[in-house]
Design an enzyme around this catalytic site. Sequence first.
Site, PDB file in Angstrom:
ATOM      1  N   CYS A 105       0.853  -1.189   0.000  1.00  0.00           N
ATOM      2  CA  CYS A 105       0.000   0.000   0.000  1.00  0.00           C
ATOM      3  C   CYS A 105       0.888   1.238   0.000  1.00  0.00           C
ATOM      4  O   CYS A 105       1.867   1.295   0.743  1.00  0.00           O
ATOM      5  CB  CYS A 105      -0.893  -0.025   1.239  1.00  0.00           C
ATOM      6  SG  CYS A 105      -1.974   1.408   1.396  1.00  0.00           S
ATOM      7  N   HIS A 147      -8.960  -3.833  -2.589  1.00  0.00           N
ATOM      8  CA  HIS A 147      -7.975  -3.122  -1.769  1.00  0.00           C
ATOM      9  C   HIS A 147      -8.318  -1.628  -1.714  1.00  0.00           C
ATOM     10  O   HIS A 147      -8.346  -1.024  -0.637  1.00  0.00           O
ATOM     11  CB  HIS A 147      -6.567  -3.334  -2.348  1.00  0.00           C
ATOM     12  CG  HIS A 147      -5.492  -2.616  -1.605  1.00  0.00           C
ATOM     13  ND1 HIS A 147      -4.582  -3.258  -0.795  1.00  0.00           N
ATOM     14  CD2 HIS A 147      -5.163  -1.298  -1.538  1.00  0.00           C
ATOM     15  CE1 HIS A 147      -3.752  -2.362  -0.263  1.00  0.00           C
ATOM     16  NE2 HIS A 147      -4.090  -1.163  -0.711  1.00  0.00           N
ATOM     17  N   GLU A 148      -8.606  -1.036  -2.883  1.00  0.00           N
ATOM     18  CA  GLU A 148      -8.931   0.400  -2.924  1.00  0.00           C
ATOM     19  C   GLU A 148     -10.291   0.670  -2.292  1.00  0.00           C
ATOM     20  O   GLU A 148     -10.475   1.684  -1.606  1.00  0.00           O
ATOM     21  CB  GLU A 148      -8.876   0.928  -4.357  1.00  0.00           C
ATOM     22  CG  GLU A 148      -7.515   0.821  -5.021  1.00  0.00           C
ATOM     23  CD  GLU A 148      -6.373   1.397  -4.195  1.00  0.00           C
ATOM     24  OE1 GLU A 148      -6.570   2.409  -3.488  1.00  0.00           O
ATOM     25  OE2 GLU A 148      -5.275   0.821  -4.248  1.00  0.00           O
ATOM     26  N   HIS A 151     -10.153   1.168   1.325  1.00  0.00           N
ATOM     27  CA  HIS A 151      -9.729   2.511   1.743  1.00  0.00           C
ATOM     28  C   HIS A 151     -10.921   3.445   1.956  1.00  0.00           C
ATOM     29  O   HIS A 151     -10.924   4.235   2.898  1.00  0.00           O
ATOM     30  CB  HIS A 151      -8.789   3.137   0.712  1.00  0.00           C
ATOM     31  CG  HIS A 151      -7.360   2.751   0.876  1.00  0.00           C
ATOM     32  ND1 HIS A 151      -6.627   3.029   2.010  1.00  0.00           N
ATOM     33  CD2 HIS A 151      -6.500   2.110   0.042  1.00  0.00           C
ATOM     34  CE1 HIS A 151      -5.395   2.580   1.867  1.00  0.00           C
ATOM     35  NE2 HIS A 151      -5.295   2.000   0.687  1.00  0.00           N
TER      36      HIS A 151
END
Length: 196
Positions: A105, A147-148, A151
């Site tokens: 990351c 993954h994004e 966030h």
Amino acid sequence: MILPIIAYGDPVLRKKATAITDGYPKLTELIENMWDTMYNASGVGLAAPQIGKPIRLFMVDATPFADDEDLSEEEQKQLDGFKRVFINAQIQEETGKEWSFNEGCLSIPDIREDVNRKDTITITYQDEDFNTHTETYDGLAARIIQHEYDHIEGILFTDKLSSLKKRLLKSRLDKISKGKIQIDYKMRFPNLKKGR
């Protein structure tokens, strides 16, 4: 314009991001700046919280993975030119079997760990023109999106590690938050001591 990436430890990375409308100020400029920032840091994804904005916006460009010889020809084709902006995204479903992949990351430099995620996702999102899409992705494309997406939900990949792994990484994570790390892109550190 290249923006500083927010380092681990900043509260903005823990906020659940809010939806935006097509009247969001200077959105086109923000998206351009985010692409510049992501490419400058050699990333394949970047979410708005990583540049200090708690809004539901992230982008991915999986093209660098298209040359990965460990992937099937079909996967390489899927990733070649796979570049998208996701606004107000909502994952509708995660299916398939879980598989492990070594993730990193931009907000947590120099730490990479194996993370388990489901293989296939269905996601509803808006593009830069605020047209709504519902699409299904699998494999590496799904993983980058997951993954994004995490966030904008206030989740980091390190949250998905075992408690033992988290304990082993604690001092390294503390050093990142204090700026005690060598990196080759602009970052903002939440616990950097001024004048030292």
